[in-house]
Write a protein that holds these residues in place. Structure first.
Motif, mmCIF file in Angstrom:
data_model
loop_
_atom_site.group_PDB
_atom_site.id
_atom_site.type_symbol
_atom_site.label_atom_id
_atom_site.label_comp_id
_atom_site.label_asym_id
_atom_site.label_seq_id
_atom_site.Cartn_x
_atom_site.Cartn_y
_atom_site.Cartn_z
ATOM 1 N N ILE A 31 1.038 -3.579 8.076
ATOM 2 C CA ILE A 31 0.277 -2.341 7.888
ATOM 3 C C ILE A 31 0.523 -1.733 6.511
ATOM 4 O O ILE A 31 -0.252 -0.892 6.064
ATOM 5 C CB ILE A 31 0.558 -1.293 8.987
ATOM 6 C CG1 ILE A 31 1.964 -0.727 8.857
ATOM 7 C CG2 ILE A 31 0.292 -1.839 10.368
ATOM 8 C CD1 ILE A 31 2.109 0.631 9.486
ATOM 9 N N PHE A 32 1.587 -2.147 5.851
ATOM 10 C CA PHE A 32 1.924 -1.613 4.535
ATOM 11 C C PHE A 32 1.387 -2.471 3.387
ATOM 12 O O PHE A 32 1.755 -2.269 2.236
ATOM 13 C CB PHE A 32 3.437 -1.455 4.400
ATOM 14 C CG PHE A 32 4.006 -0.431 5.353
ATOM 15 C CD1 PHE A 32 3.827 0.931 5.126
ATOM 16 C CD2 PHE A 32 4.683 -0.819 6.487
ATOM 17 C CE1 PHE A 32 4.335 1.877 5.996
ATOM 18 C CE2 PHE A 32 5.199 0.118 7.375
ATOM 19 C CZ PHE A 32 5.021 1.471 7.125
ATOM 20 N N ASN A 62 0.859 -1.176 0.000
ATOM 21 C CA ASN A 62 0.000 0.000 0.000
ATOM 22 C C ASN A 62 0.901 1.233 0.000
ATOM 23 O O ASN A 62 1.338 1.700 1.048
ATOM 24 C CB ASN A 62 -0.918 -0.017 1.224
ATOM 25 C CG ASN A 62 -1.902 1.117 1.233
ATOM 26 O OD1 ASN A 62 -1.733 2.122 0.542
ATOM 27 N ND2 ASN A 62 -2.943 0.975 2.027
ATOM 28 N N GLU A 71 2.633 7.548 6.124
ATOM 29 C CA GLU A 71 3.500 7.354 7.294
ATOM 30 C C GLU A 71 4.734 8.247 7.211
ATOM 31 O O GLU A 71 5.177 8.803 8.216
ATOM 32 C CB GLU A 71 3.912 5.884 7.423
ATOM 33 C CG GLU A 71 2.782 4.955 7.785
ATOM 34 C CD GLU A 71 2.232 5.189 9.183
ATOM 35 O OE1 GLU A 71 2.966 5.649 10.081
ATOM 36 O OE2 GLU A 71 1.030 4.908 9.384
ATOM 37 N N LYS A 131 0.185 4.271 -0.719
ATOM 38 C CA LYS A 131 -0.439 5.437 -0.088
ATOM 39 C C LYS A 131 -0.168 5.438 1.416
ATOM 40 O O LYS A 131 0.048 6.484 2.014
ATOM 41 C CB LYS A 131 -1.941 5.462 -0.362
ATOM 42 C CG LYS A 131 -2.278 5.787 -1.797
ATOM 43 C CD LYS A 131 -3.773 5.811 -2.021
ATOM 44 C CE LYS A 131 -4.071 6.091 -3.487
ATOM 45 N NZ LYS A 131 -5.501 6.125 -3.767
ATOM 46 N N ARG A 132 -0.176 4.256 2.023
ATOM 47 C CA ARG A 132 0.115 4.153 3.457
ATOM 48 C C ARG A 132 1.573 4.503 3.718
ATOM 49 O O ARG A 132 1.899 5.188 4.689
ATOM 50 C CB ARG A 132 -0.212 2.742 3.954
ATOM 51 C CG ARG A 132 0.088 2.488 5.414
ATOM 52 C CD ARG A 132 -0.835 3.316 6.315
ATOM 53 N NE ARG A 132 -0.523 3.201 7.705
ATOM 54 C CZ ARG A 132 -1.192 2.445 8.575
ATOM 55 N NH1 ARG A 132 -2.211 1.726 8.183
ATOM 56 N NH2 ARG A 132 -0.841 2.426 9.836
ATOM 57 N N THR A 192 -2.081 -4.385 1.430
ATOM 58 C CA THR A 192 -3.525 -4.515 1.259
ATOM 59 C C THR A 192 -3.771 -5.878 0.632
ATOM 60 O O THR A 192 -2.964 -6.373 -0.159
ATOM 61 C CB THR A 192 -4.110 -3.423 0.349
ATOM 62 O OG1 THR A 192 -3.437 -3.449 -0.910
ATOM 63 C CG2 THR A 192 -3.985 -2.054 0.971
#
Length: 80
Positions: free
Chosen positions: A65-66, A4, A11, A6-7, A68
């Motif tokens: 978390i990075f 991801n 960050e 965008k993430r 999808t």
């Protein structure tokens, strides 16, 4: 699963780090290599993602978390 980007960008911005600074922290001499990865123009390698995450304050156990998850829509994949 896809990275991801965008993430990753969010960050970086949340940590107050510019693309120039991130590139330098990654060991690159200019912003271009990092910017191309953040924009998806060049694939981000696993080691690069791990290093970027570390710079942003995340350990290897937090890399999820990075990502999808791309789950296909069941209706589109049903036989007619």
């Amino acid at each position: 699963m896809n990275v991801n980007l965008k993430r990753l960008k969010a960050e970086r911005i949340a940590n107050g780090i510019t693309q120039d600074e991130m590139a330098s922290l990654m060991g690159w001499h200019s912003r271009t290599p990092y910017a191309k990865r953040e924009l998806g123009m060049v694939p981000l390698g696993a080691n690069e993602l791990a290093k970027a995450a570390e710079i942003l304050g995340y350990g290897t156990d937090s890399l999820s978390i990075f990502f999808t998850t791309n789950v296909p829509d069941r209706e589109r994949n049903q036989p007619a």
